[in-house]
Write an enzyme that holds these catalytic residues in place. Structure first.
Site, PDB file in Angstrom:
ATOM      1  N   THR A 234       0.797  -1.286  -0.101  1.00 42.15           N
ATOM      2  CA  THR A 234      -0.178   0.088  -0.090  1.00 42.15           C
ATOM      3  C   THR A 234       1.060   1.216  -0.005  1.00 42.15           C
ATOM      4  OG1 THR A 234      -1.391  -1.376   1.373  1.00 42.15           O
ATOM      5  CG2 THR A 234      -1.786   1.222   1.043  1.00 42.15           C
TER       6      THR A 234
ATOM      7  N   GLU B 116      -4.462  -9.337  -2.696  1.00 38.49           N
ATOM      8  CA  GLU B 116      -5.358  -8.738  -1.897  1.00 38.49           C
ATOM      9  C   GLU B 116      -6.501  -9.821  -1.429  1.00 38.49           C
ATOM     10  OE1 GLU B 116      -5.247  -5.625  -0.312  1.00 38.49           O
ATOM     11  OE2 GLU B 116      -4.501  -5.365  -2.546  1.00 38.49           O
TER      12      GLU B 116
ATOM     13  N   ASP C 180      -6.923 -10.295   2.334  1.00 40.07           N
ATOM     14  CA  ASP C 180      -7.845  -9.517   3.181  1.00 40.07           C
ATOM     15  C   ASP C 180      -8.887 -10.088   3.705  1.00 40.07           C
ATOM     16  OD1 ASP C 180      -5.959  -7.566   3.614  1.00 40.07           O
ATOM     17  OD2 ASP C 180      -6.523  -6.153   2.202  1.00 40.07           O
TER      18      ASP C 180
HETATM   19  O1  DON Z   1      -6.686  -3.070   2.227  1.00 41.79           O
HETATM   20  C1  DON Z   1      -6.029  -3.075   3.255  1.00 41.79           C
HETATM   21  O2  DON Z   1      -6.511  -2.890   4.362  1.00 41.79           O
HETATM   22  C2  DON Z   1      -4.565  -3.780   3.005  1.00 41.79           C
HETATM   23  N1  DON Z   1      -4.590  -4.519   1.989  1.00 41.79           N
HETATM   24  C3  DON Z   1      -3.697  -2.686   3.113  1.00 41.79           C
HETATM   25  C4  DON Z   1      -2.066  -3.167   3.081  1.00 41.79           C
HETATM   26  C5  DON Z   1      -1.327  -2.193   3.561  1.00 41.79           C
HETATM   27  O3  DON Z   1      -1.586  -1.081   4.202  1.00 41.79           O
HETATM   28  C6  DON Z   1       0.171  -2.819   3.525  1.00 41.79           C
HETATM   29  N2  DON Z   1       1.071  -1.568   3.678  1.00 41.79           N
HETATM   30  N3  DON Z   1       1.829  -1.361   4.222  1.00 41.79           N
END
Ligand code: DON
Length: 592
Positions: free
Chosen positions: A401, A440, A443
């Site tokens: 991210t 993803e 998640d």
């Molecule tokens: O959507 C989300 O919450 C996660 N996939 C975000 C991942 C993230 O922030 C990784 N960062 N360092």
């Protein structure tokens, strides 16, 4: 002309990197990053003025960006010089980061964009979706156990990407420049190359170990070496096709063919999945707080709800916080209790709004949160009573991210967080396309009660189903004061995202800190699971007396945390003040 602040200038040498043997990918990478600086790239602005329509009179002294790398700041400057607005600049930044910040910047991932344009708030959901053939138990073995790493590395970890569609939609609706113009900086960096900084080599080495030869990652990225020029000819071709044919090329053209070929026999994404992908304009979550109007991310993010819950509960607990010093033991203890409640609600009620009617209004209702805050006391023993979701046990009805912030001198703003999830996502590169695909799918909740890579469980409301969007924590946020943009803020960090934003906002507004201090202050994190655990960050460890006090209270301290890379712009009167988190290598730049 521009005025610039560099995150690297504030990097403290007190990193506890050596104390992080068990840190996960993103934590390790961030810790490493805090040790390194970044060389400056040269910038040549393009000649001004081929905007589609005349611009109104400027409201601010200048435009500004806070972005995670220097190349992205240069791209934004080029777009503003050509007469572009905040959305044009944001789209150019987004494509540029897909080239120069490839561990998180992406075209193979997805994200969220909060926009304030001509006095109105908007939210664009370009989150990835589960492929049509995804099934609830796709990561379980015959015995019903989660197959380790399967939702994180390789083809089956990949969800249908949304970034290109998101950028296409945003630019089509609000951009002033031609689509080709906003892609030009990214195409140039991909074609001519850019100089690799040490932090990027370190991230690449870490990711490569993590992928363990299971993907084609090394074939594309082993030349990411500090000091070398890194060129990406296949990516340049992909971006050129997207520039010529429009954003749908990714979903319907040659790029879609390449993705489907890459997946064939290994992963689930088909041409139909790509064809069906659509970004969605949603109502942002809004709330009044402290004289401001918050505009932030709705489901499928949990972040907007979580952020508002934290801010409102803290305001409700004013008497308890009175005289309590920032980041002192009683302060951390009170906030941890708030966080227990927020994460209990997150687990029970938050998911894809296209699958469930998420009770957002109830969750951010003043009376509900005041009641929820009632049980929080300075004397509570951590973990003594299990914290339950606050709206009862009923299910809602049947849902690496990076962040950048942009304002233009006409008073418009973009707050954008997008992601590949882990560093360099799944490690799968589209052969012939030259870009990395996300992971993803992690998640989602792979199995009831099993934590994902961020340690969160998310309940029945976030199980895998065809076409569903996984629950996110990304929280691109804009604060308005009297209808004008006052703050643009966001960060990466998984489940730490909204707790980090909450802490920076608290530093700014409750403790009246200047932006640089608000960012450099210590941050900590607590969530429902594991119980009684306070995560500290390598950048400013919790140690000494504070650590002893928290342990005496009953907390366990864990130092595996990446606590964000906040990019924000505060507007003071008519002057934008961009600030990049000293934990990263970002750049805040005021652009005349
Ligand atoms: O959507 C989300 O919450 C996660 N996939 C975000 C991942 C993230 O922030 C990784 N960062 N360092």
């Amino acid at each position: 002309m521009h005025v610039e602040t560099h995150a690297g200038a504030h990097v403290r040498s007190r990193s506890a990197h050596h104390r992080l043997p068990a840190a996960r990918g993103w934590a390790r990478v961030a810790a490493t990053l805090a040790l390194t600086g970044m060389l400056l790239a040269s910038f040549v602005a393009s000649p001004a003025a081929n905007a589609k329509t005349p611009q109104p009179k400027p409201m601010l002294d200048a435009s500004a960006v806070a972005v995670p790398d220097r190349y992205a700041a240069d791209a934004a400057q080029q777009i503003f010089a050509a007469g572009g607005n905040a959305v044009d600049a944001a789209v150019a930044v987004s494509f540029t980061l897909a080239v120069t910040y490839p561990d998180a910047g992406n075209i193979g991932g997805g994200g969220f964009m909060t926009v304030y344009m001509d006095g109105k708030p908007y939210f664009l959901d370009y989150r990835e979706k589960a492929p049509q053939s995804a099934t609830r138990d796709m990561y379980l073995d015959d015995k019903g156990n989660v197959i380790k790493g399967m939702s994180l590395v390789g083809h089956r970890a990949v969800a249908v990407p949304g970034t290109v569609e998101g950028m296409w939609e945003a630019q089509k609706r609000f951009g002033k420049l031609k689509w080709k113009q906003v892609l030009a900086p990214a195409i140039k960096y991909a074609t001519d190359g850019f100089t690799v900084q040490p932090w990027l080599q370190q991230r690449r080495e870490f990711a490569s170990k993590n992928f363990g030869g299971k993907t084609n990652f090394d074939a594309y990225f082993s030349n990411l070496k500090a000091g070398a020029m890194f060129r990406q000819p296949e990516l340049a071709q992909t971006l050129t096709r997207i520039a010529s044919d429009g954003g749908r090329e990714f979903y319907e053209g040659q790029t879609a063919d390449l993705i489907a070929q890459q997946m064939y026999g290994h992963g689930l994404i088909t041409k139909t999945d790509l064809l069906q992908y659509k970004a969605v304009w949603r109502e942002p979550v809004t709330a009044s707080w402290n004289g401001y109007q918050i505009v932030t991310a709705p489901p499928p993010s949990s972040g907007g709800v979580g952020l508002i819950q934290l801010l409102k509960m803290k305001a409700d607990l004013k008497p308890q916080f009175d005289g309590v010093a920032l980041n002192s033991e009683p302060y951390i203890h009170l906030i941890a209790q708030m966080e227990d409640r927020v994460f209990a609600d997150r687990q029970q009620y938050l998911g894809d709004p296209d699958s469930y009617r998420v009770p957002v209004d109830k969750l951010i209702d003043d009376a509900y949160l005041a009641k929820r805050a009632e049980g929080i006391t300075p004397d509570e023993v951590p973990g003594a009573a299990p914290v339950k979701p606050g709206l009862g046990d009923s299910m809602p009805e049947k849902a690496q991210t990076t962040h950048f912030s942009v304002v233009d001198k006409w008073g418009n703003a973009v707050s954008n967080t997008y992601t590949l999830n882990g560093p360099f996502g799944s490690g799968v590169v589209v052969d012939g396309g030259g870009f990395v695909l996300n992971d993803e799918m992690d998640d989602f909740e792979a199995k009831a009660g099993v934590q994902n890579q961020f340690g969160v469980t998310s309940g029945d409301v976030n199980t895998i189903a065809p076409g569903r969007r996984p629950l996110s924590s990304m929280t691109p946020t804009i604060l308005l004061k009297d209808g004008k943009v006052s703050l643009v803020i966001g960060t990466p960090g998984g489940s730490r995202i909204f707790t980090s934003i909450f802490q920076v906002m608290t530093n700014l507004y409750d403790f009246n800190m200047p932006p640089a201090d608000a960012l450099s202050a210590m941050r900590f994190h607590h969530q429902l699971l594991p119980q009684k655990t306070i995560y500290w960050e390598p950048y400013r460890p919790i140690d000494g007396e504070l650590a002893d006090q928290l342990k005496a209270r009953g907390y366990t301290l864990e130092g595996q945390l990446f606590n964000g890379d906040v990019q924000m712009i505060r507007i003071d009167g008519t002057a934008p003040q961009p600030a990049a988190d000293p934990r990263g290598v970002g750049v805040g730049r005021v652009i005349q």
